[in-house]
Design an enzyme around this catalytic site. Structure first.
Site, PDB file in Angstrom:
ATOM      1  N   HIS A 149      21.020  -0.518  28.803  1.00  0.00           N
ATOM      2  CA  HIS A 149      20.556  -0.702  27.438  1.00  0.00           C
ATOM      3  C   HIS A 149      19.724   0.514  27.043  1.00  0.00           C
ATOM      4  CE1 HIS A 149      21.903  -4.743  26.656  1.00  0.00           C
ATOM      5  NE2 HIS A 149      21.289  -5.248  27.721  1.00  0.00           N
ATOM      6  N   CYS A 192      23.001   1.992  23.868  1.00  0.00           N
ATOM      7  CA  CYS A 192      22.656   2.075  22.449  1.00  0.00           C
ATOM      8  C   CYS A 192      21.509   3.063  22.269  1.00  0.00           C
ATOM      9  CB  CYS A 192      22.236   0.715  21.913  1.00  0.00           C
ATOM     10  SG  CYS A 192      23.618  -0.400  21.601  1.00  0.00           S
TER      11      CYS A 192
END
Length: 310
Positions: A149, A192
């Site tokens: 992430h 991301c």
């Protein structure tokens, strides 16, 4: 897997982002560092630059030397589950598919693969410095994939804490890892970079020639941050999509292109092809209207000083 089929993954995709308890609309301004110059010294600095430029004799450099005894290490950090209390970091289902594809592709290209799972920040930093201290004299290059992430300002998540991209790259700067000085250091990041969604626009199909600028090595001395290439799954501030059954569109397309063209095209052209395939062929499919029919495009930053062919 053909490069055409790998890109047509428009099943339900999950973004590799962080859901925080803070207002998701909050944004931070980009900070750009610039070297200041006073009026008093501007003229003398210009004279110095002109003098240096006149002395530089360009050398035409074509390819990196890729015929050492070994190709080198390809390190994969696969962060699937997290234990950070301050954020809601969901389990990254599908990331094991990306790891398997990367491992297979890296081995085809001649790399020795090392994989690590769900490491904490200190463990990752210790691993990177350990790898940097190895003797890479007989290696062509070094490569690393980071599957995790992420968030704004190059934040990447270990199992227990935030990290930054430079925590991975800094140990391999030429002044710290001298056996890789002048050799390629490649980083591929599936994460991301915030929570914005790419806007879509309908355009006519066009084609254009790719122009690769030739890099020139002016002197024997090298900047310590030279010879790095960082390839990211998405542009700044945006989601990076991942599918639980098929893996991420970026990693799967990257592996497909490397498998098919890795020995015939230089890396800049390979990554440009990845950008094009993802941009034109990928579209998200989601039951959520806000997340449906969204596009994305990877991006890469190159400080390579020569063409790179595997």
């Amino acid at each position: 897997m053909s490069d055409e089929s790998s890109c047509k993954q428009n099943k339900a995709a999950t973004p590799d982002h962080v859901e925080t308890t803070e207002d998701s609309s909050e944004r931070y301004e980009d900070i750009v560092d610039a070297a200041g110059m006073t009026e008093d010294n501007s003229e003398s600095n210009e004279d110095m630059v002109d003098s240096v430029q006149r002395k530089v004799q360009p050398i035409h450099v074509k390819d990196y030397k890729m015929d050492h005894g070994k190709r080198g290490l390809f390190v994969i950090f696969n962060q699937k589950e997290f234990k950070i209390r301050s954020t809601t970091l969901k389990k990254r289902d599908g990331t094991d598919i990306d790891e398997a594809s990367l491992k297979e592709t890296a081995e085809i290209l001649g790399f020795k693969v090392k994989t690590h799972h769900d490491l904490e920040r200190k463990e990752i930093q210790d691993k990177m410095w350990k790898y940097a201290k190895k003797d890479h004299s007989d290696h062509d290059c070094f490569a690393c994939a980071i599957l995790t992430h992420g968030g704004q300002d190059d934040v990447l998540y270990a199992a227990d804490d935030e990290m930054k991209l430079n925590h991975f790259t800094e140990p391999f700067q030429a002044d710290k890892c001298k056996s890789l000085a002048g050799k390629p250091k490649l980083f591929f990041v599936q994460a991301c970079r915030a929570d914005q969604l790419n806007k879509n626009i309908l355009v006519d199909q066009v084609s254009a020639d790719t122009i690769d600028a030739s890099n020139q090595l002016a002197q024997v001395r090298l900047p310590v941050q030279a010879d790095f290439l960082i390839s990211l799954a998405t542009t700044a501030e945006h989601y990076a999509w991942r599918n639980e059954r098929y893996g991420s569109i970026f990693i799967q397309t990257l592996c497909s292109v490397l498998n098919k063209y890795g020995h015939t095209l230089d890396l800049h052209k390979l990554l440009t092809r990845v950008n094009g395939m993802v941009a034109y062929n990928f579209e998200s499919w989601s039951q959520s209207k806000n997340m449906n029919h969204k596009k994305k495009i990877p991006t890469f930053t190159s400080r390579l000083t020569r063409d790179l062919y595997f």
